[in-house]
Design a protein around this motif. Sequence first.
Motif, PDB file in Angstrom:
ATOM      1  N   LEU A  24       0.835  -1.204   0.000  1.00 53.85           N
ATOM      2  CA  LEU A  24       0.000   0.000   0.000  1.00 53.85           C
ATOM      3  C   LEU A  24       0.866   1.247   0.000  1.00 53.85           C
ATOM      4  CD1 LEU A  24      -2.757   1.394   0.243  1.00 53.85           C
ATOM      5  CD2 LEU A  24      -2.550   1.164   2.738  1.00 53.85           C
ATOM      6  N   HIS A  25       1.915   1.244   0.824  1.00 53.42           N
ATOM      7  CA  HIS A  25       2.852   2.367   0.841  1.00 53.42           C
ATOM      8  C   HIS A  25       3.513   2.539  -0.511  1.00 53.42           C
ATOM      9  CE1 HIS A  25       7.304   3.204   1.209  1.00 53.42           C
ATOM     10  NE2 HIS A  25       6.771   4.385   1.385  1.00 53.42           N
ATOM     11  N   PHE A  26       3.909   1.438  -1.134  1.00 54.86           N
ATOM     12  CA  PHE A  26       4.553   1.514  -2.443  1.00 54.86           C
ATOM     13  C   PHE A  26       3.642   2.179  -3.473  1.00 54.86           C
ATOM     14  CE2 PHE A  26       4.901  -0.357  -6.688  1.00 54.86           C
ATOM     15  CZ  PHE A  26       6.173   0.045  -7.034  1.00 54.86           C
ATOM     16  N   TRP A  27       2.398   1.720  -3.551  1.00 52.69           N
ATOM     17  CA  TRP A  27       1.479   2.268  -4.556  1.00 52.69           C
ATOM     18  C   TRP A  27       1.107   3.716  -4.250  1.00 52.69           C
ATOM     19  CZ3 TRP A  27       1.423   0.113  -8.989  1.00 52.69           C
ATOM     20  CH2 TRP A  27       1.569  -1.273  -9.114  1.00 52.69           C
ATOM     21  N   LEU A  28       0.963   4.050  -2.971  1.00 51.04           N
ATOM     22  CA  LEU A  28       0.647   5.429  -2.591  1.00 51.04           C
ATOM     23  C   LEU A  28       1.780   6.371  -2.972  1.00 51.04           C
ATOM     24  CD1 LEU A  28      -1.211   7.465  -1.170  1.00 51.04           C
ATOM     25  CD2 LEU A  28      -0.088   6.856   0.991  1.00 51.04           C
ATOM     26  N   PHE A  29       3.004   6.003  -2.616  1.00 47.76           N
ATOM     27  CA  PHE A  29       4.153   6.840  -2.956  1.00 47.76           C
ATOM     28  C   PHE A  29       4.393   6.879  -4.462  1.00 47.76           C
ATOM     29  CE2 PHE A  29       7.203   7.905   0.730  1.00 47.76           C
ATOM     30  CZ  PHE A  29       6.133   8.336   1.500  1.00 47.76           C
ATOM     31  N   LEU A  30       4.101   5.770  -5.151  1.00 44.32           N
ATOM     32  CA  LEU A  30       4.259   5.765  -6.603  1.00 44.32           C
ATOM     33  C   LEU A  30       3.301   6.758  -7.243  1.00 44.32           C
ATOM     34  CD1 LEU A  30       5.459   4.582  -9.206  1.00 44.32           C
ATOM     35  CD2 LEU A  30       3.674   2.818  -9.134  1.00 44.32           C
ATOM     36  N   GLY A  31       2.045   6.787  -6.755  1.00 44.16           N
ATOM     37  CA  GLY A  31       1.080   7.741  -7.286  1.00 44.16           C
ATOM     38  C   GLY A  31       1.515   9.176  -7.062  1.00 44.16           C
ATOM     39  N   ILE A  32       1.971   9.482  -5.831  1.00 46.34           N
ATOM     40  CA  ILE A  32       2.424  10.840  -5.519  1.00 46.34           C
ATOM     41  C   ILE A  32       3.644  11.205  -6.368  1.00 46.34           C
ATOM     42  CG2 ILE A  32       3.395  12.317  -3.715  1.00 46.34           C
ATOM     43  CD1 ILE A  32       1.750  10.738  -1.686  1.00 46.34           C
ATOM     44  N   TYR A  33       4.556  10.260  -6.521  1.00 43.47           N
ATOM     45  CA  TYR A  33       5.782  10.525  -7.283  1.00 43.47           C
ATOM     46  C   TYR A  33       5.469  10.802  -8.750  1.00 43.47           C
ATOM     47  CZ  TYR A  33      10.597   9.908  -8.932  1.00 43.47           C
ATOM     48  OH  TYR A  33      11.830  10.089  -9.497  1.00 43.47           O
ATOM     49  N   LEU A  34       4.551  10.013  -9.335  1.00 47.49           N
ATOM     50  CA  LEU A  34       4.187  10.229 -10.734  1.00 47.49           C
ATOM     51  C   LEU A  34       3.482  11.574 -10.919  1.00 47.49           C
ATOM     52  CD1 LEU A  34       2.981   6.657 -11.797  1.00 47.49           C
ATOM     53  CD2 LEU A  34       5.153   7.789 -12.334  1.00 47.49           C
ATOM     54  N   VAL A  35       2.636  11.952  -9.948  1.00 47.03           N
ATOM     55  CA  VAL A  35       1.980  13.263 -10.009  1.00 47.03           C
ATOM     56  C   VAL A  35       3.032  14.378  -9.989  1.00 47.03           C
ATOM     57  CG1 VAL A  35       0.538  14.888  -8.718  1.00 47.03           C
ATOM     58  CG2 VAL A  35      -0.221  12.533  -9.045  1.00 47.03           C
ATOM     59  N   ALA A  36       4.023  14.239  -9.093  1.00 52.38           N
ATOM     60  CA  ALA A  36       5.076  15.256  -8.996  1.00 52.38           C
ATOM     61  C   ALA A  36       5.890  15.336 -10.284  1.00 52.38           C
ATOM     62  CB  ALA A  36       5.991  14.945  -7.810  1.00 52.38           C
ATOM     63  N   LEU A  37       6.249  14.178 -10.838  1.00 54.95           N
ATOM     64  CA  LEU A  37       7.017  14.163 -12.084  1.00 54.95           C
ATOM     65  C   LEU A  37       6.238  14.805 -13.224  1.00 54.95           C
ATOM     66  CD1 LEU A  37       8.685  10.608 -12.142  1.00 54.95           C
ATOM     67  CD2 LEU A  37       9.752  12.793 -11.596  1.00 54.95           C
ATOM     68  N   LEU A  38       4.969  14.416 -13.356  1.00 53.48           N
ATOM     69  CA  LEU A  38       4.157  14.929 -14.456  1.00 53.48           C
ATOM     70  C   LEU A  38       3.898  16.426 -14.297  1.00 53.48           C
ATOM     71  CD1 LEU A  38       2.433  14.466 -16.975  1.00 53.48           C
ATOM     72  CD2 LEU A  38       0.518  13.877 -15.469  1.00 53.48           C
ATOM     73  N   ALA A  39       3.467  16.826 -13.098  1.00 47.74           N
ATOM     74  CA  ALA A  39       3.094  18.227 -12.882  1.00 47.74           C
ATOM     75  C   ALA A  39       4.296  19.159 -13.029  1.00 47.74           C
ATOM     76  CB  ALA A  39       2.458  18.386 -11.504  1.00 47.74           C
ATOM     77  N   ASN A  40       5.412  18.809 -12.380  1.00 45.07           N
ATOM     78  CA  ASN A  40       6.599  19.660 -12.493  1.00 45.07           C
ATOM     79  C   ASN A  40       7.173  19.622 -13.899  1.00 45.07           C
ATOM     80  OD1 ASN A  40       7.395  20.832  -9.733  1.00 45.07           O
ATOM     81  ND2 ASN A  40       6.954  18.708  -9.218  1.00 45.07           N
ATOM     82  N   GLY A  41       7.110  18.473 -14.545  1.00 44.36           N
ATOM     83  CA  GLY A  41       7.575  18.379 -15.925  1.00 44.36           C
ATOM     84  C   GLY A  41       6.770  19.270 -16.862  1.00 44.36           C
ATOM     85  N   LEU A  42       5.440  19.318 -16.646  1.00 43.91           N
ATOM     86  CA  LEU A  42       4.592  20.181 -17.468  1.00 43.91           C
ATOM     87  C   LEU A  42       4.899  21.652 -17.220  1.00 43.91           C
ATOM     88  CD1 LEU A  42       1.150  18.339 -17.254  1.00 43.91           C
ATOM     89  CD2 LEU A  42       2.611  18.589 -19.281  1.00 43.91           C
ATOM     90  N   ILE A  43       5.115  22.004 -15.943  1.00 48.64           N
ATOM     91  CA  ILE A  43       5.452  23.396 -15.622  1.00 48.64           C
ATOM     92  C   ILE A  43       6.754  23.798 -16.322  1.00 48.64           C
ATOM     93  CG2 ILE A  43       6.207  24.940 -13.778  1.00 48.64           C
ATOM     94  CD1 ILE A  43       3.276  24.571 -13.668  1.00 48.64           C
ATOM     95  N   ILE A  44       7.760  22.949 -16.227  1.00 45.87           N
ATOM     96  CA  ILE A  44       9.050  23.241 -16.856  1.00 45.87           C
ATOM     97  C   ILE A  44       8.893  23.376 -18.366  1.00 45.87           C
ATOM     98  CG2 ILE A  44      11.348  22.299 -17.331  1.00 45.87           C
ATOM     99  CD1 ILE A  44      11.206  20.997 -14.525  1.00 45.87           C
TER     100      ILE A  44
END
Length: 310
Positions: A24-44
């Motif tokens: 559960l921790h793995f999937w939760l952190f994976l979701g947050i990490y992908l959101v951060a990668l996508l969102a910051n990547g789009l901003i950049i």
Amino acid sequence: MSNSSSNTQFRLLVFGNTRELQLLHFWLFLGIYLVALLANGLIISAIACDHHLHTPMYFFLLNLALLDLGSISTTVPKSMASSLWNNRAISYAGCAAQVFLFLFLISAEFYLLTVMAYDRYVAICKPLHYGTLLGSRTCVHMAAAAWGCGFLSALMHTANTFSLPLCQGNAVDQFFCEIPQILKLACSDAYLREVGVLAVGVCFAFGCFVFIVLSYVQIFRAVLRIPCKQGRHKTFSTCLPHLAVVSLFISTGTFAYLKPPSISSPSLDLVVAVLYSVVPPAMNPLIYSMRNHEISDALRKLMTGCVQKQ
């Protein structure tokens, strides 16, 4: 273990004792990490590709997105791997590298948030001097100073922390290598040296915090004098996101490093660490883009361009 030289590895905190909780921790952190990668990547991408956003405010926002990508990539992937493979171990060198990179990136982010407060102050309180005070060369120098101060701060704290003798084992009660948790492993009379270094860092941080507060006092005074309601709304829409980011980052980070041992507990330490190390990198791009029409338009153009090319 008598001293730091005898430690070849540390053992990180694992989320839960059952396999289900670890996954559960793995999937939760994976979701947050992908959101951060996508969102910051789009901003950049949006800021880099849209020439209308080549202004000081968005230049600093691009730097913030880069720092957010780096900081969350320093801690979250290792924690995810620990839960997925059920392996708590991290090498001594790996722990030192994680401490250095994380401190470097979050310290630089704090100094950059201070620079961004100055940018908003000049834009709102001294608009006629904005181009003069914040030219392209000045912006580059200010961003470079933020990165450089973060590097020096991280180097000082990392070198000092890992020169301490460790007498309390090698179990770090956190999902990443964090200085307060490593200090708990130090010999009782040895950690005072790093406490002194932390105190110096806190003085610098407090000075930056006072500067941010004074900047926003002046900003809000100027905004309240704007006769046009639409003008006040536009100004608040650019300032309030920055203030929200600063408040969350400073309050949780300060509490993590300065809270008294009497109120420390594994669950509280974990929640606070997540709030200042995991949540901001994922939330910052969302906070800055939700009420910012220029970012939203640039993202829309970027997505439209990608679809048309296909």
